[in-house]
Design a protein around this motif. Structure first.
Motif, short mmCIF file in Angstrom:
data_model
loop_
_atom_site.label_atom_id
_atom_site.label_comp_id
_atom_site.label_asym_id
_atom_site.label_seq_id
_atom_site.Cartn_x
_atom_site.Cartn_y
_atom_site.Cartn_z
N GLU A 145 0.83 -1.20 0.00
CA GLU A 145 0.00 0.00 0.00
C GLU A 145 0.87 1.26 0.00
OE1 GLU A 145 -3.60 2.14 2.52
OE2 GLU A 145 -2.11 0.93 3.56
N ALA A 146 1.94 1.25 0.82
CA ALA A 146 2.85 2.40 0.87
C ALA A 146 3.52 2.63 -0.48
CB ALA A 146 3.89 2.17 1.96
N MET A 147 3.90 1.55 -1.12
CA MET A 147 4.57 1.63 -2.42
C MET A 147 3.68 2.29 -3.46
SD MET A 147 5.90 -1.62 -4.67
CE MET A 147 4.20 -2.17 -4.97
N LEU A 148 2.36 2.05 -3.35
CA LEU A 148 1.41 2.58 -4.33
C LEU A 148 0.84 3.94 -3.92
CD1 LEU A 148 -0.49 -0.76 -4.94
CD2 LEU A 148 1.04 0.36 -6.57
N GLY A 149 1.24 4.41 -2.75
CA GLY A 149 0.73 5.68 -2.25
C GLY A 149 1.27 6.87 -3.02
N GLU A 150 0.79 8.04 -2.67
CA GLU A 150 1.13 9.27 -3.39
C GLU A 150 2.63 9.52 -3.45
OE1 GLU A 150 0.14 14.06 -3.09
OE2 GLU A 150 -1.12 12.61 -2.03
#
Length: 261
Positions: A145-150
């Motif tokens: 999720e962090a990797m795909l975050g803004e």
């Protein structure tokens, strides 16, 4: 890797001193994601097991501590750790700079991980480039999720999705994929491999989206507790118990740092 291994082995020398800081009847509460095979999950008998669980239990036996498991909400794992609901978070947890900056005590890394794409057999998604316009699922609170975050390393990729769906467990992500509610799941490779081995009709794509390492998280004031656990794990490595446990999980052996050549 060898340097890390040597440092952890050296902790054997201080383990006894660290243990003396705790009561002999200490109960160590391990915080886990109960749906994270092969590292932590519930078996067919309703018992918690997995590589991390077995190693932690063996470490507690060496230290003479009682052992308990607490199932965390992965998105709230650090909140629950700070609330003393568990003594650590040890469940295929990615070491993040943000955790270090927040003051958490983190163990030496023990596993090299990568993020992959899981799809159904026959899917037209063959690589990350095919995810444009697709609905993709990821677990809340994960490095994926962090990797795909803004501000994440794959923010540009995520911007190409029709929608990014977040679920509170990988199992729910996989259920959404099986029911065609999403087109793909971005997930830790060992979890994807474990799921595919147990469930027909799914494929893990060869592409790797990001690399990371797993470690154990402790509260800011628990450096001695971390040292005690690391020392016990180092002893398990030295006496061969660690390798014996790893034999039960052949899919992850090659990425275990303490067993690396």
């Amino acid at each position: 890797m060898k340097k890390i291994f040597a440092i952890v082995l050296a902790l054997c020398m201080v383990a006894a001193l660290s243990v003396s800081a705790f009561a002999e009847n200490k109960t160590f509460v391990m915080g886990i994601d109960a749906e994270y095979p092969p590292f932590s999950y519930m078996d067919d008998n309703g018992d918690y097991t997995g590589f991390d669980v077995e190693v932690c239990k063996a470490a507690c036996e060496l230290l003479g501590w009682d052992f308990e498991i607490f199932g965390v909400n992965w998105d709230e794992k650090l909140v629950q750790l700070d609330a003393f609901e568990c003594d650590c978070v040890w469940s295929g947890m990615t070491i993040l700079d943000s955790m270090k900056e927040a003051g958490y005590v983190l163990s030496a890394p023990y596993f090299d991980n990568t993020q992959v794409i899981l799809v159904k057999e026959g899917s037209d998604v063959k690589s990350s480039a095919d995810l444009a316009g697709k609905v993709v699922a990821v677990q809340l609170g994960t490095s994926g999720e962090a990797m795909l975050g803004e501000d994440g390393d794959q923010a540009e990729l995520a911007a190409s999705f029709a929608e990014l769906v977040t679920c509170d467990s990988f199992l729910k992500c996989f259920t959404e994929l099986g029911g065609d509610a999403v087109d793909a799941v971005i997930v830790d490779k060992p979890v994807a491999d474990s799921y595919v081995a147990e469930n027909a009709g799914f494929v893990v794509l060869d592409e790797e989206l990001g690399s990371e390492q797993y470690g154990i998280a402790f509260r800011a004031d628990d450096a001695e507790l971390c040292e005690a656990i690391e020392g016990a794990v180092a002893e398990l490595v030295e006496n061969g118990t660690y390798a014996e446990i790893a034999e039960n999980y052949p899919d992850i052996v090659n990425n275990l740092i303490f067993l690396a050549e």
